[in-house]
Motif scaffolding. Structure first.
Motif, PDB file in Angstrom:
ATOM      1  N   GLN A 192      63.724  36.078  55.451  1.00 42.37           N
ATOM      2  CA  GLN A 192      63.086  35.204  54.475  1.00 42.37           C
ATOM      3  C   GLN A 192      62.192  36.046  53.577  1.00 42.37           C
ATOM      4  N   VAL A 193      62.366  35.868  52.275  1.00 41.49           N
ATOM      5  CA  VAL A 193      61.590  36.630  51.308  1.00 41.49           C
ATOM      6  C   VAL A 193      60.240  35.966  51.093  1.00 41.49           C
ATOM      7  N   GLN A 194      59.201  36.773  51.155  1.00 37.40           N
ATOM      8  CA  GLN A 194      57.858  36.275  50.857  1.00 37.40           C
ATOM      9  C   GLN A 194      57.192  37.219  49.881  1.00 37.40           C
ATOM     10  N   LEU A 195      56.526  36.645  48.897  1.00 36.54           N
ATOM     11  CA  LEU A 195      55.782  37.410  47.910  1.00 36.54           C
ATOM     12  C   LEU A 195      54.330  36.946  47.944  1.00 36.54           C
ATOM     13  N   VAL A 196      53.415  37.872  48.011  1.00 33.53           N
ATOM     14  CA  VAL A 196      52.002  37.542  48.082  1.00 33.53           C
ATOM     15  C   VAL A 196      51.268  38.297  46.987  1.00 33.53           C
ATOM     16  N   GLU A 197      50.677  37.533  46.051  1.00 34.59           N
ATOM     17  CA  GLU A 197      49.907  38.142  44.973  1.00 34.59           C
ATOM     18  C   GLU A 197      48.441  38.271  45.365  1.00 34.59           C
ATOM     19  N   SER A 198      47.788  39.231  44.774  1.00 32.84           N
ATOM     20  CA  SER A 198      46.346  39.393  44.928  1.00 32.84           C
ATOM     21  C   SER A 198      45.803  40.116  43.701  1.00 32.84           C
ATOM     22  N   GLY A 199      44.476  40.080  43.560  1.00 30.30           N
ATOM     23  CA  GLY A 199      43.845  40.848  42.495  1.00 30.30           C
ATOM     24  C   GLY A 199      43.331  40.041  41.332  1.00 30.30           C
ATOM     25  N   GLY A 200      43.568  38.738  41.321  1.00 27.01           N
ATOM     26  CA  GLY A 200      43.050  37.930  40.229  1.00 27.01           C
ATOM     27  C   GLY A 200      41.543  37.774  40.318  1.00 27.01           C
ATOM     28  N   GLY A 201      40.975  37.166  39.295  1.00 31.07           N
ATOM     29  CA  GLY A 201      39.537  36.954  39.298  1.00 31.07           C
ATOM     30  C   GLY A 201      39.015  36.615  37.925  1.00 31.07           C
ATOM     31  N   LEU A 202      37.706  36.678  37.804  1.00 31.81           N
ATOM     32  CA  LEU A 202      37.004  36.384  36.550  1.00 31.81           C
ATOM     33  C   LEU A 202      36.556  37.707  35.932  1.00 31.81           C
ATOM     34  N   VAL A 203      36.852  37.881  34.663  1.00 29.45           N
ATOM     35  CA  VAL A 203      36.480  39.118  33.980  1.00 29.45           C
ATOM     36  C   VAL A 203      36.105  38.782  32.540  1.00 29.45           C
ATOM     37  N   GLN A 204      35.256  39.573  31.965  1.00 29.07           N
ATOM     38  CA  GLN A 204      34.884  39.379  30.561  1.00 29.07           C
ATOM     39  C   GLN A 204      35.970  39.936  29.648  1.00 29.07           C
ATOM     40  N   ALA A 205      36.028  39.408  28.457  1.00 32.33           N
ATOM     41  CA  ALA A 205      36.971  39.909  27.460  1.00 32.33           C
ATOM     42  C   ALA A 205      36.777  41.414  27.280  1.00 32.33           C
ATOM     43  N   GLY A 206      37.899  42.116  27.227  1.00 32.64           N
ATOM     44  CA  GLY A 206      37.865  43.569  27.115  1.00 32.64           C
ATOM     45  C   GLY A 206      37.938  44.278  28.449  1.00 32.64           C
ATOM     46  N   GLY A 207      37.788  43.530  29.532  1.00 31.62           N
ATOM     47  CA  GLY A 207      37.817  44.119  30.863  1.00 31.62           C
ATOM     48  C   GLY A 207      39.225  44.306  31.394  1.00 31.62           C
ATOM     49  N   SER A 208      39.306  44.709  32.655  1.00 34.05           N
ATOM     50  CA  SER A 208      40.582  45.028  33.285  1.00 34.05           C
ATOM     51  C   SER A 208      40.684  44.387  34.666  1.00 34.05           C
ATOM     52  N   LEU A 209      41.904  44.128  35.058  1.00 40.47           N
ATOM     53  CA  LEU A 209      42.227  43.686  36.414  1.00 40.47           C
ATOM     54  C   LEU A 209      43.561  44.306  36.789  1.00 40.47           C
ATOM     55  N   ARG A 210      43.755  44.489  38.100  1.00 39.66           N
ATOM     56  CA  ARG A 210      45.059  44.934  38.584  1.00 39.66           C
ATOM     57  C   ARG A 210      45.572  43.923  39.596  1.00 39.66           C
ATOM     58  N   LEU A 211      46.712  43.344  39.291  1.00 41.22           N
ATOM     59  CA  LEU A 211      47.349  42.416  40.208  1.00 41.22           C
ATOM     60  C   LEU A 211      48.346  43.165  41.084  1.00 41.22           C
ATOM     61  N   SER A 212      48.457  42.711  42.320  1.00 42.00           N
ATOM     62  CA  SER A 212      49.424  43.282  43.257  1.00 42.00           C
ATOM     63  C   SER A 212      50.345  42.183  43.762  1.00 42.00           C
ATOM     64  N   CYS A 213      51.573  42.559  44.038  1.00 40.21           N
ATOM     65  CA  CYS A 213      52.552  41.634  44.610  1.00 40.21           C
ATOM     66  C   CYS A 213      53.254  42.355  45.737  1.00 40.21           C
ATOM     67  N   ALA A 214      52.949  41.959  46.952  1.00 35.45           N
ATOM     68  CA  ALA A 214      53.545  42.580  48.128  1.00 35.45           C
ATOM     69  C   ALA A 214      54.691  41.717  48.628  1.00 35.45           C
ATOM     70  N   ALA A 215      55.826  42.367  48.882  1.00 38.27           N
ATOM     71  CA  ALA A 215      57.019  41.644  49.308  1.00 38.27           C
ATOM     72  C   ALA A 215      57.354  41.943  50.755  1.00 38.27           C
ATOM     73  N   SER A 216      57.869  40.951  51.419  1.00 35.43           N
ATOM     74  CA  SER A 216      58.430  41.133  52.759  1.00 35.43           C
ATOM     75  C   SER A 216      59.768  40.408  52.798  1.00 35.43           C
ATOM     76  N   GLY A 217      60.652  40.912  53.625  1.00 40.15           N
ATOM     77  CA  GLY A 217      61.949  40.267  53.756  1.00 40.15           C
ATOM     78  C   GLY A 217      62.988  40.750  52.766  1.00 40.15           C
TER      79      GLY A 217
END
Length: 124
Positions: free
Chosen positions: A1-26
């Motif tokens: 069974q395929v599972q995808l789990v995202e992380s890394g979201g949040g609140l940031v000010q304009a001009g800022g940065s975020l890195r999202l991750s997507c880890a897969a299993s299966g």
């Protein structure tokens, strides 16, 4: 069974940065196209970025030059580095894996496996 789990979201000010991750299993990510999509309130879910099996990368015009997608095959994880964020980038971001190996498309209906989504909020 395929599972995808995202992380890394949040609140940031304009001009800022975020890195999202997507880890897969299966499933081994490297054989399948993986995409990032986003959905803002009251709007359709839209393509943001994708990486194919070869791996070529693709971006929506609205994020080109600001977002970078990458994949770590050893960790079976796909990343979305988001720089110079704008308030209009605010949305729930979803990771998705294509239904079939060795095929690229940006149509969301071609993606059969989805994560639960992670909220990204950019304040002005």
């Amino acid at each position: 069974q395929v599972q995808l789990v995202e992380s890394g979201g949040g609140l940031v000010q304009a001009g800022g940065s975020l890195r999202l991750s997507c880890a897969a299993s299966g499933r081994t990510f490297s054989n399948y196209a993986t995409g990032w999509f986003r959905q803002a309130p009251g709007k359709e879910r839209e393509f943001v970025s994708g990486i194919s099996w070869n791996p070529s990368t693709y971006y929506a015009d609205s994020v080109k030059g600001r977002f970078t997608i990458s994949r770590d095959n050893a960790k079976n994880t796909v990343y979305l580095q988001m720089n110079k964020l704008k308030p209009e980038d605010t949305a729930v971001y979803y990771c998705a894996a294509h239904r079939r190996p060795g095929i690229w498309s940006r149509a969301k209906d071609d993606y059969g496996y989805w994560g639960q989504g992670t909220q990204v909020t950019v304040s002005s």
